[in-house]
Write a protein that holds these residues in place. Structure first.
Motif, PDB file in Angstrom:
ATOM      1  N   ALA A  93       0.828  -1.213   0.000  1.00 54.31           N
ATOM      2  CA  ALA A  93       0.000   0.000   0.000  1.00 54.31           C
ATOM      3  C   ALA A  93       0.855   1.254   0.000  1.00 54.31           C
ATOM      4  O   ALA A  93       0.513   2.252  -0.646  1.00 54.31           O
ATOM      5  CB  ALA A  93      -0.935  -0.005   1.213  1.00 54.31           C
ATOM      6  N   LEU A  96       2.175   1.694  -3.676  1.00 49.86           N
ATOM      7  CA  LEU A  96       1.119   2.110  -4.598  1.00 49.86           C
ATOM      8  C   LEU A  96       0.590   3.497  -4.247  1.00 49.86           C
ATOM      9  O   LEU A  96       0.213   4.265  -5.132  1.00 49.86           O
ATOM     10  CB  LEU A  96      -0.009   1.088  -4.589  1.00 49.86           C
ATOM     11  CG  LEU A  96       0.311  -0.262  -5.238  1.00 49.86           C
ATOM     12  CD1 LEU A  96      -0.885  -1.202  -5.131  1.00 49.86           C
ATOM     13  CD2 LEU A  96       0.706  -0.088  -6.694  1.00 49.86           C
ATOM     14  N   PHE A 100       0.399   6.238  -7.079  1.00 48.86           N
ATOM     15  CA  PHE A 100      -0.887   6.446  -7.747  1.00 48.86           C
ATOM     16  C   PHE A 100      -1.944   7.197  -6.939  1.00 48.86           C
ATOM     17  O   PHE A 100      -3.013   7.483  -7.478  1.00 48.86           O
ATOM     18  CB  PHE A 100      -1.490   5.085  -8.142  1.00 48.86           C
ATOM     19  CG  PHE A 100      -0.611   4.269  -9.048  1.00 48.86           C
ATOM     20  CD1 PHE A 100      -0.331   4.704 -10.334  1.00 48.86           C
ATOM     21  CD2 PHE A 100      -0.051   3.079  -8.614  1.00 48.86           C
ATOM     22  CE1 PHE A 100       0.474   3.962 -11.177  1.00 48.86           C
ATOM     23  CE2 PHE A 100       0.751   2.320  -9.449  1.00 48.86           C
ATOM     24  CZ  PHE A 100       1.022   2.765 -10.732  1.00 48.86           C
ATOM     25  N   ALA A 101      -1.691   7.503  -5.675  1.00 47.14           N
ATOM     26  CA  ALA A 101      -2.749   8.074  -4.828  1.00 47.14           C
ATOM     27  C   ALA A 101      -3.343   9.357  -5.412  1.00 47.14           C
ATOM     28  O   ALA A 101      -4.567   9.525  -5.446  1.00 47.14           O
ATOM     29  CB  ALA A 101      -2.218   8.327  -3.424  1.00 47.14           C
ATOM     30  N   ILE A 104      -5.508   8.678  -8.501  1.00 45.39           N
ATOM     31  CA  ILE A 104      -6.754   7.994  -8.145  1.00 45.39           C
ATOM     32  C   ILE A 104      -7.741   8.991  -7.540  1.00 45.39           C
ATOM     33  O   ILE A 104      -8.927   8.996  -7.876  1.00 45.39           O
ATOM     34  CB  ILE A 104      -6.467   6.838  -7.168  1.00 45.39           C
ATOM     35  CG1 ILE A 104      -5.718   5.714  -7.902  1.00 45.39           C
ATOM     36  CG2 ILE A 104      -7.760   6.299  -6.566  1.00 45.39           C
ATOM     37  CD1 ILE A 104      -5.165   4.654  -6.988  1.00 45.39           C
ATOM     38  N   CYS A 156      -4.536  -3.542  -1.088  1.00 48.34           N
ATOM     39  CA  CYS A 156      -4.288  -2.514  -2.108  1.00 48.34           C
ATOM     40  C   CYS A 156      -5.466  -2.357  -3.071  1.00 48.34           C
ATOM     41  O   CYS A 156      -5.567  -1.328  -3.743  1.00 48.34           O
ATOM     42  CB  CYS A 156      -3.032  -2.853  -2.900  1.00 48.34           C
ATOM     43  SG  CYS A 156      -1.523  -2.709  -1.926  1.00 48.34           S
ATOM     44  N   LEU A 157      -6.322  -3.367  -3.151  1.00 52.88           N
ATOM     45  CA  LEU A 157      -7.483  -3.257  -4.027  1.00 52.88           C
ATOM     46  C   LEU A 157      -8.334  -2.053  -3.639  1.00 52.88           C
ATOM     47  O   LEU A 157      -8.895  -1.370  -4.503  1.00 52.88           O
ATOM     48  CB  LEU A 157      -8.305  -4.546  -3.980  1.00 52.88           C
ATOM     49  CG  LEU A 157      -9.516  -4.632  -4.904  1.00 52.88           C
ATOM     50  CD1 LEU A 157      -9.097  -4.414  -6.353  1.00 52.88           C
ATOM     51  CD2 LEU A 157     -10.213  -5.977  -4.743  1.00 52.88           C
ATOM     52  N   LEU A 159      -7.220   0.699  -2.308  1.00 50.32           N
ATOM     53  CA  LEU A 159      -6.504   1.911  -2.716  1.00 50.32           C
ATOM     54  C   LEU A 159      -6.706   2.187  -4.195  1.00 50.32           C
ATOM     55  O   LEU A 159      -6.926   3.329  -4.612  1.00 50.32           O
ATOM     56  CB  LEU A 159      -5.015   1.764  -2.405  1.00 50.32           C
ATOM     57  CG  LEU A 159      -4.095   2.896  -2.872  1.00 50.32           C
ATOM     58  CD1 LEU A 159      -4.437   4.196  -2.145  1.00 50.32           C
ATOM     59  CD2 LEU A 159      -2.635   2.529  -2.636  1.00 50.32           C
ATOM     60  N   LEU A 160      -6.673   1.140  -5.003  1.00 48.18           N
ATOM     61  CA  LEU A 160      -6.783   1.292  -6.446  1.00 48.18           C
ATOM     62  C   LEU A 160      -8.222   1.507  -6.910  1.00 48.18           C
ATOM     63  O   LEU A 160      -8.443   2.039  -7.993  1.00 48.18           O
ATOM     64  CB  LEU A 160      -6.194   0.052  -7.139  1.00 48.18           C
ATOM     65  CG  LEU A 160      -4.702  -0.191  -6.917  1.00 48.18           C
ATOM     66  CD1 LEU A 160      -4.291  -1.532  -7.495  1.00 48.18           C
ATOM     67  CD2 LEU A 160      -3.876   0.935  -7.522  1.00 48.18           C
ATOM     68  N   TRP A 161      -9.185   1.071  -6.105  1.00 48.26           N
ATOM     69  CA  TRP A 161     -10.590   1.149  -6.501  1.00 48.26           C
ATOM     70  C   TRP A 161     -11.407   1.742  -5.355  1.00 48.26           C
ATOM     71  O   TRP A 161     -11.875   1.018  -4.493  1.00 48.26           O
ATOM     72  CB  TRP A 161     -11.113  -0.247  -6.872  1.00 48.26           C
ATOM     73  CG  TRP A 161     -12.421  -0.232  -7.614  1.00 48.26           C
ATOM     74  CD1 TRP A 161     -13.228   0.833  -7.871  1.00 48.26           C
ATOM     75  CD2 TRP A 161     -13.076  -1.364  -8.191  1.00 48.26           C
ATOM     76  NE1 TRP A 161     -14.336   0.458  -8.556  1.00 48.26           N
ATOM     77  CE2 TRP A 161     -14.276  -0.899  -8.786  1.00 48.26           C
ATOM     78  CE3 TRP A 161     -12.766  -2.727  -8.273  1.00 48.26           C
ATOM     79  CZ2 TRP A 161     -15.168  -1.752  -9.427  1.00 48.26           C
ATOM     80  CZ3 TRP A 161     -13.655  -3.570  -8.909  1.00 48.26           C
ATOM     81  CH2 TRP A 161     -14.836  -3.084  -9.490  1.00 48.26           C
ATOM     82  N   ARG A 166     -11.032  -0.811   2.419  1.00 47.79           N
ATOM     83  CA  ARG A 166      -9.787  -1.354   2.960  1.00 47.79           C
ATOM     84  C   ARG A 166     -10.075  -2.489   3.917  1.00 47.79           C
ATOM     85  O   ARG A 166      -9.403  -3.527   3.916  1.00 47.79           O
ATOM     86  CB  ARG A 166      -9.011  -0.247   3.681  1.00 47.79           C
ATOM     87  CG  ARG A 166      -7.613  -0.673   4.160  1.00 47.79           C
ATOM     88  CD  ARG A 166      -7.162   0.114   5.366  1.00 47.79           C
ATOM     89  NE  ARG A 166      -7.995  -0.160   6.519  1.00 47.79           N
ATOM     90  CZ  ARG A 166      -7.804  -1.184   7.341  1.00 47.79           C
ATOM     91  NH1 ARG A 166      -6.836  -2.051   7.120  1.00 47.79           N
ATOM     92  NH2 ARG A 166      -8.596  -1.365   8.378  1.00 47.79           N
TER      93      ARG A 166
END
Length: 274
Positions: A93, A96, A100-101, A104, A156-157, A159-161, A166
């Protein structure tokens, strides 16, 4: 009205942070429905900072465990492995988030994205709960560093979506790794301490001047409400998972996701960046 928004945000954060239903998703939708007039940068930062109240609730709820672990960690290998696992689980996390934060937040924090994350996560939750394989890990000290890392990767899913949750991703990841529900849930709480606590502290330090526009007392108010509500939610969830599956949450996620999509389609809920 800033104090009112702070209270509502705190209640929503406290209830949803540790339940597998996505606090980020509910905060995005709640802010949109209330028509909160704060600039997007303030809303985004406020939502992250008041997570500190929920994390404080974990520290208070488990303070006896933490004190005992601190006393023995110097010579007790299972305790050392537990906290090494927590640290290792945060690495995916962290990487990523750095990469990418910002992108996103700028592109995916929309009700429709949240809705689909709720729906897909609900379906996945139902499927995992329907498995026949019995759990093999029944305590935190039995998780191990390897399993902890994979649970951190699953986290992390969320965080990405935005909207996936969480809590849901880490709990489901734990269950896939063979943890029983209470152990997976408790490890998710532990994992939230550095993951969410660090993010809340960094955002607060970097954005104090920004938050001052709505009043730092309102920030404290939101975090305090989040603390109280989250403390109650933690105890309730631990009792619930001891005797029940997550299928009820799966149904809730799908229903709420569909409702959000209907509100967006009807024009009653704005779907632009917040």
């Amino acid at each position: 009205m800033d104090w009112f928004y702070a209270i509502i945000y705190g209640i929503v954060e406290g209830i949803t942070e540790f339940l597998p239903v996505s606090s980020t998703g509910h905060l995005i939708v709640a802010g949109n429905l209330m028509g909160v007039p704060w600039p997007k940068e303030i809303k985004d930062t406020f939502e992250v900072v008041i997570q500190g109240g929920a994390i404080l609730a974990v520290l208070v709820f488990y303070w006896r465990d933490f004190v005992q672990q601190a006393r023995v960690i110097g010579h007790d290998q299972p305790t050392q492995r537990l906290w090494l696992g927590v640290v290792v689980a945060c690495i995916p996390a962290l990487i990523l988030g750095v990469l990418f934060a910002d992108a996103i937040k700028a592109n995916l924090f929309r009700p429709s994205v949240v809705a689909w994350a709720l729906i897909v996560g609900g379906v996945l939750m139902w499927v995992i709960e329907s498995r026949k394989a019995p759990p093999v890990i029944h305590s935190l000290k039995g998780i191990g560093v390897g399993r902890a890392f994979l649970i951190g990767a699953a986290q992390c899913l969320a965080l990405l979506w935005p909207g996936f949750s969480r809590s849901a991703s880490s709990i489901l990841g734990g269950m896939i790794m063979g943890l029983d529900r209470p152990t997976a849930t408790q490890f998710s709480f532990y994992l939230g301490i550095p993951t969410l606590g660090g993010a809340a502290l960094i955002d607060f330090i970097q954005s104090r001047a920004l938050l001052a526009q709505i009043g730092l007392l309102n920030v404290v108010l939101g975090a305090a409400v989040s603390f109280v509500v989250a403390y109650l939610a933690i105890g309730w969830l631990l009792r619930f998972v001891s005797h029940n599956s997550f299928k009820g949450f799966a149904v809730y996620r799908v229903v709420v996701g569909v409702l959000i999509l209907l509100l967006v389609a009807s024009g009653r809920l704005a779907n632009g960046g917040l």
